[in-house]
Design an enzyme around this catalytic site. Sequence first.
Site, PDB file in Angstrom:
ATOM      1  CG  HIS A  17      31.710  16.320  39.420  1.00 37.66           C
ATOM      2  ND1 HIS A  17      31.704  15.000  39.802  1.00 37.66           N
ATOM      3  CD2 HIS A  17      30.479  16.555  38.900  1.00 37.66           C
ATOM      4  CE1 HIS A  17      30.526  14.470  39.544  1.00 37.66           C
ATOM      5  NE2 HIS A  17      29.765  15.395  38.972  1.00 37.66           N
ATOM      6  CG  HIS A  20      32.245  13.866  35.419  1.00 39.06           C
ATOM      7  ND1 HIS A  20      32.138  15.185  35.768  1.00 39.06           N
ATOM      8  CD2 HIS A  20      30.989  13.450  35.127  1.00 39.06           C
ATOM      9  CE1 HIS A  20      30.872  15.560  35.675  1.00 39.06           C
ATOM     10  NE2 HIS A  20      30.152  14.522  35.304  1.00 39.06           N
ATOM     11  CB  CYS A 125      11.964  14.158  34.720  1.00 37.07           C
ATOM     12  SG  CYS A 125      13.194  15.051  35.701  1.00 37.07           S
ATOM     13  CB  CYS A 128      15.701  12.549  33.734  1.00 33.94           C
ATOM     14  SG  CYS A 128      15.593  12.341  35.484  1.00 33.94           S
ATOM     15  CB  CYS A 142      12.234  13.321  39.021  1.00 31.90           C
ATOM     16  SG  CYS A 142      13.945  12.861  38.717  1.00 31.90           S
ATOM     17  CG  HIS A 145      16.500  16.127  38.270  1.00 32.88           C
ATOM     18  ND1 HIS A 145      16.515  14.924  37.605  1.00 32.88           N
ATOM     19  CD2 HIS A 145      17.651  16.751  37.952  1.00 32.88           C
ATOM     20  CE1 HIS A 145      17.617  14.844  36.897  1.00 32.88           C
ATOM     21  NE2 HIS A 145      18.329  15.924  37.087  1.00 32.88           N
ATOM     22  CE  LYS A 294      25.391  11.032  40.999  1.00 36.18           C
ATOM     23  NZ  LYS A 294      24.539  11.019  39.834  1.00 36.18           N
ATOM     24  CE  LYS A 297      25.561  23.004  36.451  1.00 35.93           C
ATOM     25  NZ  LYS A 297      24.601  23.314  35.432  1.00 35.93           N
TER      26      LYS A 297
HETATM   27  N1  MSP Z   1      25.820  11.674  28.933  1.00 36.72           N
HETATM   28  C1  MSP Z   1      25.374  10.640  29.779  1.00 36.72           C
HETATM   29  C2  MSP Z   1      26.109   9.349  29.511  1.00 36.72           C
HETATM   30  C3  MSP Z   1      26.021   8.862  28.096  1.00 36.72           C
HETATM   31  S1  MSP Z   1      27.005   7.463  27.857  1.00 36.72           S
HETATM   32  C4  MSP Z   1      26.533   6.863  26.426  1.00 36.72           C
HETATM   33  C5  MSP Z   1      25.626  11.023  31.228  1.00 36.72           C
HETATM   34  N2  MSP Z   1      26.525  11.973  31.458  1.00 36.72           N
HETATM   35  S2  MSP Z   1      26.975  12.508  32.913  1.00 36.72           S
HETATM   36  O1  MSP Z   1      27.834  13.633  32.671  1.00 36.72           O
HETATM   37  O2  MSP Z   1      25.843  12.719  33.736  1.00 36.72           O
HETATM   38  O3  MSP Z   1      27.867  11.402  33.499  1.00 36.72           O
HETATM   39  C6  MSP Z   1      27.380  10.369  34.308  1.00 36.72           C
HETATM   40  C7  MSP Z   1      28.558   9.576  34.774  1.00 36.72           C
HETATM   41  O4  MSP Z   1      29.500  10.428  35.465  1.00 36.72           O
HETATM   42  C8  MSP Z   1      28.279   8.479  35.764  1.00 36.72           C
HETATM   43  O5  MSP Z   1      27.788   7.315  35.166  1.00 36.72           O
HETATM   44  C9  MSP Z   1      29.657   8.304  36.359  1.00 36.72           C
HETATM   45  O6  MSP Z   1      30.500   7.694  35.447  1.00 36.72           O
HETATM   46  C10 MSP Z   1      30.106   9.741  36.535  1.00 36.72           C
HETATM   47  N3  MSP Z   1      29.637  10.320  37.785  1.00 36.72           N
HETATM   48  C11 MSP Z   1      28.927  11.485  37.911  1.00 36.72           C
HETATM   49  N4  MSP Z   1      28.742  11.737  39.250  1.00 36.72           N
HETATM   50  C12 MSP Z   1      29.316  10.763  39.976  1.00 36.72           C
HETATM   51  C13 MSP Z   1      29.460  10.533  41.361  1.00 36.72           C
HETATM   52  N5  MSP Z   1      29.026  11.360  42.281  1.00 36.72           N
HETATM   53  N6  MSP Z   1      30.113   9.415  41.729  1.00 36.72           N
HETATM   54  C14 MSP Z   1      30.618   8.530  40.812  1.00 36.72           C
HETATM   55  N7  MSP Z   1      30.490   8.725  39.512  1.00 36.72           N
HETATM   56  C15 MSP Z   1      29.851   9.835  39.052  1.00 36.72           C
HETATM   57  O7  MSP Z   1      25.015  10.421  32.083  1.00 36.72           O
END
Ligand code: MSP
Length: 642
Positions: A17, A20, A125, A128, A142, A145, A294, A297
């Site tokens: 999304h 990311h 959790c 998490c 949490c 969540h 925020k 998903k």
């Molecule tokens: N798999 C772990 C990260 C491991 S790194 C060694 C993880 N994955 S995640 O799919 O949840 O990705 C988290 C990251 O996605 C955030 O740190 C950020 O880079 C991005 N984001 C997810 N949602 C976001 C927003 N709503 N806004 C900005 N960035 C976001 O955590």
Amino acid sequence: MSYYITTPIFYVNAQPHLGHAYTTVVADTISRFKRLLGEEVRFQTGTDEHGDKIVQAATDAEVSVKEYVDNISSMFRAAWPPLAIAPDHFIRTTDPEHMATVQAILQKVYDKGDIYFADYTGLYCKGCEQFLTEKDLVDGKCPDHLTEPDKITEQNYFFKMSKYQDWLIDHINNNPEFITPERYRNEVLSFLKEPLEDLCISRPTSRLTWGIPLPFDERFVTYVWFDALINYLTGIDYPNGPDFARNWAAAEHVIAKDILKPHAIYWPTMLRALDLAPYQKLHVHGYWNINDTKMSKSLGNVVRPTELAEAYGADTVRYFLLREMSFGLDSGFSIESLIARRNSDLANDLGNLFSRSLTMVKNFSNSQVPAPGPAGDQDRELAEACLTMLADYDKQMTGFAFSRGLEAVWKVISLANKYIVTNAPWELAKDPAQAERLHTVLFHLLETLRLITLTLHPIMPETAAKMTEALGVTAAPNLRTDGKWGLSIPGTEINAGAPLFPRLDKQPKNDAPQPKKAETKKQQKNKVEAKNEAEDGLITYDTFQKLDLRVAKIVAAEKVPKSDRLLKLSVLAPEERIIVAGIAEHFQPEEVIGRLVIIVANLKPVKLMGILSHGMVMAAKEGDKLVLSTVSDGVQPGSKVS
Ligand code: MSP
């Protein structure tokens, strides 16, 4: 040494999304910016594919875990090119090389005595995949969540993180830029005021098998962070690959604040235990929110980056993301603000400056860079503003302050637009005695555009490439050597092309965070086909394919009050939905319950007698007789009819 920039590896329990995409656009922009400075760069992204959540997601989707992770991982990989994001390496934690190196690292740290076995009771959790401390909870739940964690006791392996606490505090204090922006550095230092607990790094295989087995105890797999963080090393072939030797000393990570602790605390201490230097910098950004929540998903309020790129183009999306968010702070997303930026900053300010200037060069200078005469005050002011812009842009981009970097560029764009108005080249063109002045003005505009283009390469690569071609300048730009005033060569051919950013007039009808799509080629083709169909009454296969016909099971039925014709049906297809059907004159409610019928499942919902109907039941009519459509054998509700 080569600059090394990474994004987090994203969990494959959800499709990509905009959140990311933002992190990945930032990493791509920085890698392009470093290349613009003439540096060698390696840019890595990828997917995090082990853990309970992923097994859960695969189970929900009724596919094998392997099939599931392959599928979502490829969606992440495919999400980046439409946004002009070009990573050098895409790592997956299910890559055999990654898994082997994680095991080698575990063994090394275990042999060193920094991993031990112990009982652990904690508040776990599931969302998490972490044990949380009492301090992490809000009202016993949490905060991410909104669920109460479970109290779990089990034997596990632990990494002696506490051993490295003092070293970490010193390192952060001695390296003010280790964690940026400063607010996050302060957050980490304040967290480190309390004694660090050791880090649980395993899960028993009785509870989780989708992980990397511990090399010293096969009854356990390594737990998510010890596997995931190591991707930053395995992606460059630690310990012996040439990329490791070239890149590690210049490693920088980009993340959002959600994963600050693992990156700012677990990771440097793990590296220390491995006798490796810590990464150079951690760049932490805020969240993209929708209506102050925020984007995520689990909340279902996501915007798909590929759809946005299809509708508005990669560069508009990139520009918007980088301009709208102050790196480090949260920002709100809406389609309206994206369209507003596109129309005002891109179409109006930049697009107009570009097309006006090039049209004048075409009309008044034979489509060539003119030779300038002596510069006056206004010309010098514009040239100086350009040089200030370059210095400011360089500083802001280096500090990840993309929004400010772009502000510096737009200041010059607006100055140049004013310069056109005050110098009115079209007036100068009427008087042959003013030819030299006219050429000076046009030369200054072309130089300004050349320097603006230079700054746009990292932000909007496609637009910058178009501008570069139109201006007839070098296609391999360098901010240091090209970022000087006066390098345009008189006589160079200029090729004004199509407008850079055709205006988007359509405004979205509602507040939904869904993009309103511009008409694609395919849609245009469909329109033509639809017109032909209307004329000859025949439909194409494409049109037929648009119908989503499903087998549905009627599980409840009742008469719609005050209507002789309508029955309100609850059907499974396979999820439950309400359909209001005009069959009450032919069937009693109890007659139809339990029957399998064929429905059109993708009709736009309509309100009938105040009830929202989600589809239509198909039936055949012969005179006064009505029979419901069905299939000749029992199949699962939801099966597609084709
Ligand atoms: N798999 C772990 C990260 C491991 S790194 C060694 C993880 N994955 S995640 O799919 O949840 O990705 C988290 C990251 O996605 C955030 O740190 C950020 O880079 C991005 N984001 C997810 N949602 C976001 C927003 N709503 N806004 C900005 N960035 C976001 O955590």
